[in-house]
Design a protein around this motif. Structure first.
Motif, PDB file in Angstrom:
ATOM      1  N   PHE A 104       0.845  -1.195   0.000  1.00  0.00           N
ATOM      2  CA  PHE A 104       0.000   0.000   0.000  1.00  0.00           C
ATOM      3  C   PHE A 104       0.882   1.247   0.000  1.00  0.00           C
ATOM      4  CE2 PHE A 104      -2.479  -3.428   1.840  1.00  0.00           C
ATOM      5  CZ  PHE A 104      -3.548  -3.426   0.958  1.00  0.00           C
ATOM      6  N   THR A 105       1.216   1.695  -1.202  1.00  0.00           N
ATOM      7  CA  THR A 105       2.175   2.783  -1.371  1.00  0.00           C
ATOM      8  C   THR A 105       1.515   4.104  -1.749  1.00  0.00           C
ATOM      9  OG1 THR A 105       2.458   2.109  -3.679  1.00  0.00           O
ATOM     10  CG2 THR A 105       4.001   1.191  -2.049  1.00  0.00           C
ATOM     11  N   GLU A 106       0.222   4.070  -2.122  1.00  0.00           N
ATOM     12  CA  GLU A 106      -0.470   5.302  -2.507  1.00  0.00           C
ATOM     13  C   GLU A 106      -1.964   5.138  -2.281  1.00  0.00           C
ATOM     14  OE1 GLU A 106      -0.922   4.759  -7.280  1.00  0.00           O
ATOM     15  OE2 GLU A 106       1.101   5.188  -6.537  1.00  0.00           O
ATOM     16  N   GLU A 107      -2.659   6.272  -2.259  1.00  0.00           N
ATOM     17  CA  GLU A 107      -4.082   6.268  -1.949  1.00  0.00           C
ATOM     18  C   GLU A 107      -4.884   5.433  -2.942  1.00  0.00           C
ATOM     19  OE1 GLU A 107      -7.356   7.072   0.337  1.00  0.00           O
ATOM     20  OE2 GLU A 107      -5.291   7.660   0.753  1.00  0.00           O
ATOM     21  N   LEU A 108      -4.496   5.473  -4.214  1.00  0.00           N
ATOM     22  CA  LEU A 108      -5.238   4.731  -5.225  1.00  0.00           C
ATOM     23  C   LEU A 108      -5.232   3.239  -4.937  1.00  0.00           C
ATOM     24  CD1 LEU A 108      -6.783   4.717  -7.895  1.00  0.00           C
ATOM     25  CD2 LEU A 108      -4.576   4.582  -9.085  1.00  0.00           C
ATOM     26  N   VAL A 109      -4.121   2.716  -4.429  1.00  0.00           N
ATOM     27  CA  VAL A 109      -4.049   1.293  -4.097  1.00  0.00           C
ATOM     28  C   VAL A 109      -5.041   0.955  -2.994  1.00  0.00           C
ATOM     29  CG1 VAL A 109      -2.555  -0.557  -3.272  1.00  0.00           C
ATOM     30  CG2 VAL A 109      -1.630   1.175  -4.814  1.00  0.00           C
ATOM     31  N   CYS A 110      -5.126   1.803  -1.986  1.00  0.00           N
ATOM     32  CA  CYS A 110      -6.086   1.587  -0.901  1.00  0.00           C
ATOM     33  C   CYS A 110      -7.517   1.572  -1.433  1.00  0.00           C
ATOM     34  CB  CYS A 110      -5.946   2.671   0.169  1.00  0.00           C
ATOM     35  SG  CYS A 110      -4.341   2.732   0.978  1.00  0.00           S
TER      36      CYS A 110
END
Length: 292
Positions: free
Chosen positions: A108-114
């Motif tokens: 989970f490296t960025e908001e889009l992944v979440c």
């Protein structure tokens, strides 16, 4: 969305179980029961979902499989595996049982992944009729990517009705910090740490005290890696909410028969290895053992 959820890599077997295709690997779901104590007996409360890779029809270790994935592929592989587990749980597990799904914080490296992770999980769950209240998102390790993004995901998971569990708790400073930051519903104690504490009366007192502390915070506890009968008895004595381990049941590849025969899983009694633990009611007899 279907591609993001990994549905394009899913195949159905003759028995309706799902398998995933990843390069030369065939990925299958395995489920290991987690038991809860009830009035001196043990009953199946949940199942942990585990991936089992096969290459050329031969089993391969999950570690070897994941070592073939780079960072981007790891994220996609885990999406596929979660989808696979949800599909198989819907046809293989009792409808009331909780399902523990591993969540790896490092991807989970960025908001889009979440956002896409949550969206895709809900997409699959809606399709198979599994409610978020049945899912325990098991945090498998400390965040190695963006800690803020990871905590955002945990907040969103909880807001959408999922349960949160911290895995491999061992009372290190980092573990205590994780509990404070995540405020989980469930803590799974590290198997080796539990076994070591059970070896002495002083260690057992520490273990029991930790369980009571979590109970006071309305946090359930799971003792993993229970492999011998005396450990099972001490787990009850310590007040553990749930237990998991080979002495009770090993992981089994997903099969529709698991749902119909969940009351008579082929597990062996710690005291009587050749006799089944289960009665037709789904419970097993359990006796205490004095701490030596």
């Amino acid at each position: 969305m279907a591609r993001r959820a990994g549905l394009d890599r899913i195949e159905r077997e003759e028995d309706e179980t799902a398998t995933g295709q990843w390069g030369p690997y065939t990925l299958k779901s395995a489920f290991q029961p987690i038991f809860a104590f009830h009035d001196g007996k043990l009953r199946i409360e949940a199942f942990e979902a585990l991936v089992r890779p096969f290459r050329d029809d031969q089993p391969e270790s999950p570690f070897v499989f994941f070592s073939t994935c780079n960072a981007d592929e790891r994220q996609q592989a885990e999406e596929l595996i979660r989808t696979l587990h949800l599909l198989n749980a819907s046809i293989c597990l009792p409808d009331e049982a909780l399902l523990f799904l591993n969540i790896n914080p490092s991807v989970f490296t960025e908001e889009l992944v979440c956002e896409t992770t949550l969206r895709d999980m809900r997409l699959v769950m809606n399709g198979v009729g599994i409610e978020p209240a049945r899912i325990v998102c098991e945090i498998t390790e400390n965040p190695a990517g963006s800690a803020q993004m990871f905590y955002n995901l945990v907040t969103k998971l909880r807001a959408n009705g999922f349960h949160i569990a911290v895995d491999d708790y061992g009372a290190d400073d980092s573990d205590i910090q994780r509990i404070q930051e995540l405020a989980p519903d469930i803590v799974k104690f590290d198997a080796e740490w539990v076994r070591r504490l059970m070896e002495t009366e002083a260690g057992f007192s520490v273990l029991a005290g930790m369980v009571r502390s979590f109970e006071d915070q309305n946090i359930c506890t799971v003792f993993e890696g229970i492999e011998e009968g005396w450990q099972l008895e001490l787990a009850e004595e310590a007040g553990a909410s749930m237990v998991q381990g080979f002495v009770l049941a090993k992981p089994r590849l997903a099969s529709p028969q698991m749902k119909a025969a969940q009351d008579v899983l082929p597990v062996a009694s710690p005291a009587l290895p050749n006799e089944p633990l289960f009665s037709q009611s789904g419970a097993i007899s359990f006796g205490r053992r004095a701490l030596k």
